[in-house]
Design an enzyme around this catalytic site. Structure first.
Site, PDB file in Angstrom:
ATOM      1  N   GLU A   1       0.811  -1.224   0.000  1.00 39.92           N
ATOM      2  CA  GLU A   1       0.000   0.000   0.000  1.00 39.92           C
ATOM      3  C   GLU A   1       0.847   1.278   0.000  1.00 39.92           C
ATOM      4  O   GLU A   1       0.455   2.285  -0.580  1.00 39.92           O
ATOM      5  CB  GLU A   1      -0.960   0.007   1.189  1.00 39.92           C
ATOM      6  CG  GLU A   1      -2.173  -0.904   1.008  1.00 39.92           C
ATOM      7  CD  GLU A   1      -1.864  -2.373   1.263  1.00 39.92           C
ATOM      8  OE1 GLU A   1      -0.749  -2.681   1.728  1.00 39.92           O
ATOM      9  OE2 GLU A   1      -2.749  -3.222   1.008  1.00 39.92           O
TER      10      GLU A   1
ATOM     11  N   HIS B   1     -11.519  -5.320   8.410  1.00 42.67           N
ATOM     12  CA  HIS B   1     -11.950  -5.227   7.010  1.00 42.67           C
ATOM     13  C   HIS B   1     -13.234  -4.431   6.821  1.00 42.67           C
ATOM     14  O   HIS B   1     -13.899  -4.597   5.803  1.00 42.67           O
ATOM     15  CB  HIS B   1     -12.148  -6.623   6.409  1.00 42.67           C
ATOM     16  CG  HIS B   1     -10.883  -7.243   5.920  1.00 42.67           C
ATOM     17  ND1 HIS B   1      -9.856  -7.590   6.760  1.00 42.67           N
ATOM     18  CD2 HIS B   1     -10.471  -7.585   4.674  1.00 42.67           C
ATOM     19  CE1 HIS B   1      -8.874  -8.127   6.052  1.00 42.67           C
ATOM     20  NE2 HIS B   1      -9.211  -8.125   4.782  1.00 42.67           N
TER      21      HIS B   1
END
Lengths: 329, 329
Positions: free
Chosen positions: B60, B129
């Site tokens: 990321e 999540h």
């Protein structure tokens, strides 16, 4: 975006060697003046001097075109100057003046000079590695022929983002050169305390060609940089240069008592390998310049630096109400 | 007019922008062959090829960092961070790099980068999540933050985000991807910073974002049957915030509820409540009510998850609280 019609200089001409001398000397004198300004409390913030490492910035940037990119570090004045920045605008920025590169919003650790391809110094260790890699991505996507150089110290070897982007650069064969300025100290700690294994094994793990260079010898740095730049420009992908060098001063200007992390003996040994002197001796030895010619260069630079610093000291501060400008485009 | 789902509306904005402009490209984890974990980019690889629909490593920091570098060069990257939770991994690059380079460079650089991400509870993925993290970004000068709740909004706003010259964090809500709406083929860009009044009302204003817009509309329907007329305002852009639209609505209704799925405490709604009390203090007949998640990580067990995040019933309860208070007292 048009690429300049020049090619990367592959051979070190006498003229280029003299230019390198002048540029290294300019950085040295600039930094000496920064030291004075800081110690006399005229410069706010922090000052991390590049003195002792000049051959790395000059050797690498001499292998670049004006429109090639660099990203720089908290110890970035040398990179800025080697890429073509104006000393007066740099002094202005260091003093927080309106005429500085960033209108006083950046300061010593954040000088950007887009006109010369300098995408900015960065005060986060490893923070600019993504930017350099992305600039290389852009160059490749748009087929501009540009390359990007990412300067960082060996302290950045501790940052995960470096490995993420090296992996990406190798996978996508991006024209980026990672230049590790190995000055042996992560701030105040010897790198052997922080760095496991071999530095060279890290780029090797990603299939990135690595070269180890004497970072005090600008000619050696230049040669290695030319090889890496040529390969990157012709589609051969990234490279990693490790340039062994040394900061003659402390981590920052206030770092005076350094005995707890490095010895005076060690400092003395490195000072005998002064990159400016090494090149001067070579120029004299080759008959490219004599000592008096080099002294004239030094004197001219001293006058140039003094004039620029004086102008910057006199220059106006920005209007504080400008703080809201440039938050958004 | 074709009917598009929220998912297809995102894809349509990306595809039309990529047809329109060679400098727009997308990259992220599993976005090419697989079409992204939410299926948003399905089919785009076939149309645009692997150079512009680029699978990345699970990195990321590098995804965002290289996006910044390409954006500084004038490309318009749209990077996908698979889950909002994973923005934490790229936080340094977003906050220190993307948000600040324009400012630090004194306006020399700009970063036209769009970071698409999604989140939201309702499917029991547990704590890593599905959380909603928009409040961490609205307080960073230099970033714009968008959170669209309908197919037409998500398409028009994504188009504007891509063509905005600033870094934009673009939140999508997982549970909205299947939501359908008839849309014209041609995209009508929606200006960043403009709220939308979903439903006119006289008695209470509900300022809601993301999934809670739909919960608020359901609550408004229910309240209407009980004789309470509710106006529902979706800011759509959280930074910059359309304060005028919110304040105008509250001055009409004299009561305000703020609703989002993220935790109430220190949430985006706190800022809205502050704006309302400051700019409409004399118009308020009741304290501003806040609706959001309880102050816990998201639990896994469906009964627990459902208990933690807010629903239409919670919004209705807050509406009733504001109207039960006598404005004249």
């Amino acid at each position: 975006m048009a690429t300049e019609p020049t090619t990367t200089p592959q051979t070190l001409t006498s003229e280029l060697a003299l230019q390198m001398y002048e540029q290294m000397r300019r950085i040295r004198s600039f930094e000496e003046r920064v030291n004075d300004l800081y110690r006399s409390a005229k410069m706010p913030g922090l000052a991390h001097l590049y003195i002792g490492e000049e051959a790395v910035a000059v050797g690498v940037c001499s292998a670049l075109h004006r429109d090639d990119y660099i990203t720089s570090t908290h110890r970035g004045h040398g990179h800025c100057l080697a890429k073509g920045a104006s000393i007066e605008r740099m002094f202005c920025e260091l003093l927080g003046k309106e005429a500085g590169y960033c209108h006083g919003k950046g300061g010593s650790m954040h000088i950007a000079d887009h006109e010369h391809g300098n995408l900015g110094a960065n005060a986060i260790v490893g923070g600019s590695t993504g930017i350099a890699t992305g600039a290389a991505f852009s160059a490749k996507s748009r087929r501009t022929g540009q390359v990007a150089v990412c300067f960082f110290g060996e302290g950045a070897l501790g940052q995960g983002v470096l490995y993420e982007v090296m992996n990406m650069a190798s996978l996508w064969q991006l024209p980026v050169i990672y230049v590790c300025e190995q000055n042996f100290y992560n701030e105040y700690t010897h790198y052997s305390e922080t760095t496991a294994g071999e530095v060279a094994a890290r780029p090797a793990a990603f299939g990135i060609p690595e070269e180890e260079v004497d970072g005090q010898d600008v000619r050696a740095v230049f040669d290695a940089a030319c090889r890496a730049v040529e390969r990157a420009r012709s589609g051969g992908g990234p490279a990693f240069l490790t340039c062994a060098t040394y900061r003659f001063h402390g981590h920052h200007v206030g770092d005076i008592d350094r005995g707890y992390y490095r010895s005076k003996d060690e400092e003395e040994q490195w000072r005998r390998r002064d990159p400016v002197e090494i090149l001067a001796a070579w120029l004299v030895d080759r008959g490219i310049a004599d000592r008096s010619k080099l002294e004239r260069v030094d004197e001219n630079l001293a006058a140039e630096i003094a004039a620029a610093a004086d102008a910057a000291l006199e220059a106006p501060y920005p209007d504080p109400r400008e703080v809201n400008e440039h938050v958004y485009a | 007019m074709p009917e598009l789902s929220y998912r297809e509306a995102v894809r349509d904005a990306l595809s039309q922008a990529m047809r329109n402009d060679e400098d727009v490209f997308i990259m992220g984890e599993d976005i090419a062959e697989m079409g992204g974990s939410m299926g948003v980019t399905q089919g785009m690889l076939e149309e645009f090829g692997p150079d512009r629909v680029r699978n990345t490593p699970i990195s990321e920091m590098a995804i965002v960092g290289s996006g910044i570098g390409a954006a500084i060069q004038g490309m318009r990257p749209v990077v996908e961070v698979m889950y909002e939770d994973f923005l934490t991994i790229s936080m340094e690059q977003i906050v220190n790099q993307a948000a600040k380079h324009r400012y630090m460079s004194g306006g020399q650089l700009k970063v036209p980068l769009t970071i698409r991400t999604q989140g939201g509870a309702g499917w029991s993925p547990g704590a890593q999540h599905a959380q909603q993290v928009e409040a961490w970004f609205v307080g960073v000068p230099g970033l714009k933050v968008v959170f669209a709740s309908t197919p037409s909004d998500v398409r028009g706003l994504l188009w504007s985000a891509i063509y905005d010259d600033n870094p934009v964090i673009f939140f999508e809500h997982r549970t909205l991807y299947g939501l359908k709406e008839e849309l014209a083929e041609e995209i009508e860009p929606i200006p960043i910073g403009q709220a939308r009044v979903h439903r006119q009302g006289e008695d209470v204003t509900v300022v809601a974002t993301g999934r809670l817009v739909h919960e608020a509309l359901a609550a408004a329907e229910e309240a209407g049957q009980q004789g309470v007329s509710v106006e529902v305002v979706d800011p759509r852009t959280l930074q910059p915030l359309d304060e005028d639209a919110i304040v105008a609505s509250v001055k009409k209704t004299n009561r305000c509820v703020v609703a989002h799925e993220a935790v109430t405490r220190m949430g985006f709604g706190a800022e809205v409540a502050a704006v309302v009390q400051h700019q409409a203090f004399d118009w308020l007949d009741a304290p501003v009510e806040r609706v959001g998640a309880k102050f816990t990580p998201l639990p896994f067990a469906p009964v627990m998850e459902e208990y933690v995040v807010p629903h239409a019933t919670d919004v209705l309860e807050a509406i009733q609280k504001t109207v039960q208070r006598d404005g004249s007292s």
